[in-house]
Design a protein around this motif. Structure first.
Motif, PDB file in Angstrom:
ATOM      1  N   PHE A 193       0.920  -1.219   0.005  1.00 48.51           N
ATOM      2  CA  PHE A 193      -0.078  -0.108  -0.032  1.00 48.51           C
ATOM      3  C   PHE A 193       0.797   1.348  -0.067  1.00 48.51           C
ATOM      4  O   PHE A 193       0.693   2.254  -0.728  1.00 48.51           O
ATOM      5  N   CYS A 194       1.984   1.481   0.707  1.00 48.65           N
ATOM      6  CA  CYS A 194       2.730   2.340   1.060  1.00 48.65           C
ATOM      7  C   CYS A 194       3.665   2.719  -0.471  1.00 48.65           C
ATOM      8  O   CYS A 194       3.781   3.798  -0.888  1.00 48.65           O
ATOM      9  N   PHE A 195       3.953   1.642  -1.032  1.00 43.67           N
ATOM     10  CA  PHE A 195       4.937   1.648  -2.171  1.00 43.67           C
ATOM     11  C   PHE A 195       4.073   2.322  -3.373  1.00 43.67           C
ATOM     12  O   PHE A 195       4.294   3.107  -4.007  1.00 43.67           O
TER      13      PHE A 195
ATOM     14  N   LYS B 226      13.256   6.273  -0.970  1.00 41.73           N
ATOM     15  CA  LYS B 226      14.233   5.540   0.029  1.00 41.73           C
ATOM     16  C   LYS B 226      13.471   4.711   0.975  1.00 41.73           C
ATOM     17  O   LYS B 226      12.789   5.643   1.798  1.00 41.73           O
ATOM     18  N   TRP B 227      13.341   3.512   1.185  1.00 33.22           N
ATOM     19  CA  TRP B 227      12.362   2.778   1.941  1.00 33.22           C
ATOM     20  C   TRP B 227      13.401   1.889   3.034  1.00 33.22           C
ATOM     21  O   TRP B 227      14.239   1.373   2.681  1.00 33.22           O
ATOM     22  N   ILE B 228      12.888   2.062   4.173  1.00 33.36           N
ATOM     23  CA  ILE B 228      13.482   1.200   5.282  1.00 33.36           C
ATOM     24  C   ILE B 228      12.473   0.172   5.728  1.00 33.36           C
ATOM     25  O   ILE B 228      11.272   0.715   6.229  1.00 33.36           O
TER      26      ILE B 228
ATOM     27  N   THR C 186       8.303  -7.641  -3.032  1.00 34.49           N
ATOM     28  CA  THR C 186       7.309  -6.893  -3.614  1.00 34.49           C
ATOM     29  C   THR C 186       7.529  -5.541  -4.422  1.00 34.49           C
ATOM     30  O   THR C 186       7.364  -5.401  -5.136  1.00 34.49           O
ATOM     31  N   TYR C 187       8.296  -4.847  -3.593  1.00 34.56           N
ATOM     32  CA  TYR C 187       8.902  -3.618  -4.268  1.00 34.56           C
ATOM     33  C   TYR C 187       9.736  -3.964  -5.520  1.00 34.56           C
ATOM     34  O   TYR C 187       9.797  -3.289  -6.450  1.00 34.56           O
ATOM     35  N   LYS C 188      10.611  -4.984  -5.516  1.00 35.15           N
ATOM     36  CA  LYS C 188      11.556  -5.442  -6.364  1.00 35.15           C
ATOM     37  C   LYS C 188      10.795  -5.943  -7.633  1.00 35.15           C
ATOM     38  O   LYS C 188      11.000  -5.639  -8.877  1.00 35.15           O
TER      39      LYS C 188
ATOM     40  N   GLN D   7       9.517   2.898 -10.161  1.00 35.94           N
ATOM     41  CA  GLN D   7       9.678   3.943  -9.264  1.00 35.94           C
ATOM     42  C   GLN D   7      11.186   4.072  -9.065  1.00 35.94           C
ATOM     43  O   GLN D   7      11.450   5.167  -8.262  1.00 35.94           O
ATOM     44  N   LYS D   8      12.138   3.568  -9.301  1.00 40.26           N
ATOM     45  CA  LYS D   8      13.581   3.497  -9.233  1.00 40.26           C
ATOM     46  C   LYS D   8      14.016   3.953  -7.904  1.00 40.26           C
ATOM     47  O   LYS D   8      14.642   4.670  -7.567  1.00 40.26           O
ATOM     48  N   GLY D   9      13.711   3.334  -6.733  1.00 44.39           N
ATOM     49  CA  GLY D   9      13.839   3.872  -5.595  1.00 44.39           C
ATOM     50  C   GLY D   9      14.990   2.485  -4.877  1.00 44.39           C
ATOM     51  O   GLY D   9      15.247   1.370  -5.716  1.00 44.39           O
ATOM     52  N   GLU D  10      15.030   2.494  -3.854  1.00 42.93           N
ATOM     53  CA  GLU D  10      16.149   1.690  -2.852  1.00 42.93           C
ATOM     54  C   GLU D  10      15.347   1.198  -1.673  1.00 42.93           C
ATOM     55  O   GLU D  10      14.631   2.056  -0.978  1.00 42.93           O
ATOM     56  N   ILE D  11      15.719   0.093  -1.276  1.00 41.27           N
ATOM     57  CA  ILE D  11      15.229  -0.557  -0.012  1.00 41.27           C
ATOM     58  C   ILE D  11      16.073  -1.211   0.873  1.00 41.27           C
ATOM     59  O   ILE D  11      16.816  -1.960   0.027  1.00 41.27           O
ATOM     60  N   GLY D  12      15.990  -1.385   2.016  1.00 39.80           N
ATOM     61  CA  GLY D  12      16.785  -2.002   2.871  1.00 39.80           C
ATOM     62  C   GLY D  12      16.271  -2.313   4.283  1.00 39.80           C
ATOM     63  O   GLY D  12      15.054  -1.453   4.494  1.00 39.80           O
ATOM     64  N   MET D  13      17.004  -2.807   5.445  1.00 39.35           N
ATOM     65  CA  MET D  13      16.430  -2.862   6.641  1.00 39.35           C
ATOM     66  C   MET D  13      17.684  -2.003   7.462  1.00 39.35           C
ATOM     67  O   MET D  13      18.782  -1.733   7.127  1.00 39.35           O
TER      68      MET D  13
END
Ligand code: GBH
Length: 505
Positions: A159-161, A170-172, A233-235, A242-248
């Motif tokens: 939902f957020c993406f 940039k997502w964490i 899901t993001y990938k 969207q061309k963003g990045e995600i991590g923990m």
């Protein structure tokens, strides 16, 4: 000191991301406004005795209403990156996305739009500990003990993406999984306050106690899978467009041997970091828990990943995030202790074998200041994961006596400036001398806020918040210093008159 003479000439890369950090429950307030439902922290703060002084985050910094002013303040200070978290219960009051809350969506869109208009990039943490209450109050297993949380978190993340991903790049996924699993399900001092690790007075009424650390392993396992699924899901669905990045984002202290000639102590330090950082990051990088954990954790309490799960977990990140505050000495005991992280069979201590204190205390009893430990930890991560791209998402300090000090005294926080200067200098050495790939640094925190069990009585901000007078903000000297650092992209001059780190040693 030579360090400080030369450091002012050392520039960070032009792309280096300087920022400040916050989290929803710690700053927002507006707890019962705008269609937000209750989170586990709304319940927890109401239990007498859990939070110092009976404080709550019901108003906190009132960021919910004051964000335009905060964005303007950051713009003035030249802060170009802002780490914030979304309140799941503000966006999805029932937990799931089939009934989203338009007012919550509007609120975060307004914040994000204000940030972007001010030239500030939003870095969003999806989960900084405030789980919607509905997911905790269930007839079956509540909260993160329930495997359904993997799909529920994925639904929320999706939902957020979908809703914000055109603007947020940039997502964490999670902030400090070890904190909200051990402290909440092991020690019972964070929401929802369950104890499976030991018996203390506050645990008994939760029906916990007695079992040896089962729930922190169950919840951690589910969180790692939830992370991996959301990243998948993001990938698969969003990243190409969207061309963003995600991590923990995983926290770790740095550990030094209590007796530097004792090989058991030396080994125990590595074990300890493996249990703290490797616990969550080894699965992401290698697809499984560290061997050390598999070998040391008794009674099958460490869960196992299936082959399909391993495939999904492995590589589920674009960067590694780290939060770092302090260092401790480690003494190998061979015995399983009771504190969280007991499984390395070692005790952590502020003093070493010869009675030497590792560094001065902050206002928080867990925070002992040892700047070189930051460099040590960054090198440990670099080596273990073969030179990954790293973001430091939190680093900061509470100043002894600051909370009770008069406003003008609190604003002169040279102690905090020294902390930042010494820690950032060590990060700079890790980058320029050791070759560690650190891409950004976020100071915790932009402003004083609700410090979980310490309530409003411990301050980590670069901006003072006057809780007695409508949450009025005042920039502290550390905020001005940080502003200078960001604008020059260089560590500002050391003030030789205030060498507290040196004096305390
Ligand atoms: C961060 O955690 C949090 O991410 C952030 O929300 C918070 O505001 C910031 O710290 C400052 O406190 O109670 O003795 O068992 C930092 C890592 C790990 C530090 C857990 C406190 C609990 C010590 N935290 N630890 S204890």
């Amino acid at each position: 000191r030579d360090d400080f003479v030369t450091c002012r000439h050392k520039k960070f890369g032009d792309d280096f991301k300087w920022g400040t950090a916050t989290a929803s429950y710690q700053v927002e307030g507006g707890w019962n406004e705008g269609g937000r439902s209750r989170s586990i922290w709304d319940d927890f703060v109401e239990i007498p005795g859990r939070i110092d002084n009976g404080d709550t985050g019901q108003v906190a910094d009132d960021f919910y209403h004051k964000y335009p002013q905060d964005v303007a303040m950051m713009q003035k200070l030249g802060i170009k990156n802002f780490r914030m978290s979304f309140s799941w219960s503000r966006l999805l009051p029932q937990g799931s996305s089939d009934k989203f809350n338009q007012q919550g969506v509007d609120f975060y869109n307004n914040v994000i739009d204000a940030l972007l208009a001010a030239g500030i990039e939003p870095w969003v943490t999806l989960y900084h500990w405030d789980l919607p209450k509905v997911y905790n109050d269930q007839t079956d297993q509540g909260g993160w003990l329930n495997r359904n949380m993997i799909d529920r978190f994925n639904d929320y993340a999706d939902f957020c993406f979908k809703t914000f991903g055109s603007k947020v790049k940039k997502w964490i996924t999670f902030n400090e999984p070890q904190s909200f699993t051990w402290l909440a399900y092991g020690l019972g001092i964070h929401a929802p306050g369950r104890c499976s690790s030991y018996q203390a007075d506050h645990c008994l009424k939760d029906g916990g106690g007695g079992n040896t650390q089962t729930e922190p392993y169950i919840t951690s396992h589910i969180v790692i899978l939830a992370h991996a699924k959301a990243v998948q899901t993001y990938k698969q669905v969003y990243q190409a467009t969207q061309k963003g990045e995600i991590g923990m984002d995983v926290a770790s202290a740095f550990y030094l041997p209590s007796d530097q000639d004792n090989q058991d102590d030396i080994d125990a330090c590595d074990t300890k970091m493996t249990f703290e950082y490797g616990f969550y990051v080894d699965p992401l990088v290698f697809g499984d828990y560290p061997d050390k954990m598999k070998n040391l954790i008794s009674d099958n309490r460490l869960l196992t990943f299936t082959d399909d799960e391993k495939k999904m977990i492995k590589g589920s990140f674009d960067f590694l995030g780290v939060n770092h505050y302090y260092s401790k000495y480690i003494q190998y005991t061979g015995k399983v202790g009771r504190d969280y992280g007991d499984d390395p069979r070692a005790e952590q201590n502020d003093y070493n074998k010869t009675g030497h204190l590792i560094g001065p205390y902050a206002d928080s009893n867990w925070l002992t200041i040892y700047p070189e430990g930051f460099r040590g930890l960054l090198n440990w991560i670099d080596k273990r994961y073969s030179h990954p791209k790293i973001y430091v998402f939190e680093n900061g300090v509470s100043v002894p006596g600051e909370s009770k000090a008069p406003l003008l005294t609190a604003l002169k926080d040279q102690f905090r400036i020294n902390y930042y200067k010494d820690y950032i200098l060590n990060m700079e050495k890790a980058i320029s001398e050791d070759g560690v790939d650190v891409r950004g640094y976020f100071a915790w925190a932009l402003m004083d806020n609700f410090e979980w069990t310490n309530g409003l009585g411990v301050r980590f901000g670069m901006v003072y918040v006057d809780y007695q007078n409508s949450q009025t903000r005042y920039v502290k000297n550390s905020g001005l210093w940080y502003s200078q650092l960001i604008q020059s992209n260089t560590i500002p001059d050391y003030n030789p008159n205030l060498k507290f780190i040196e004096e305390a040693k």
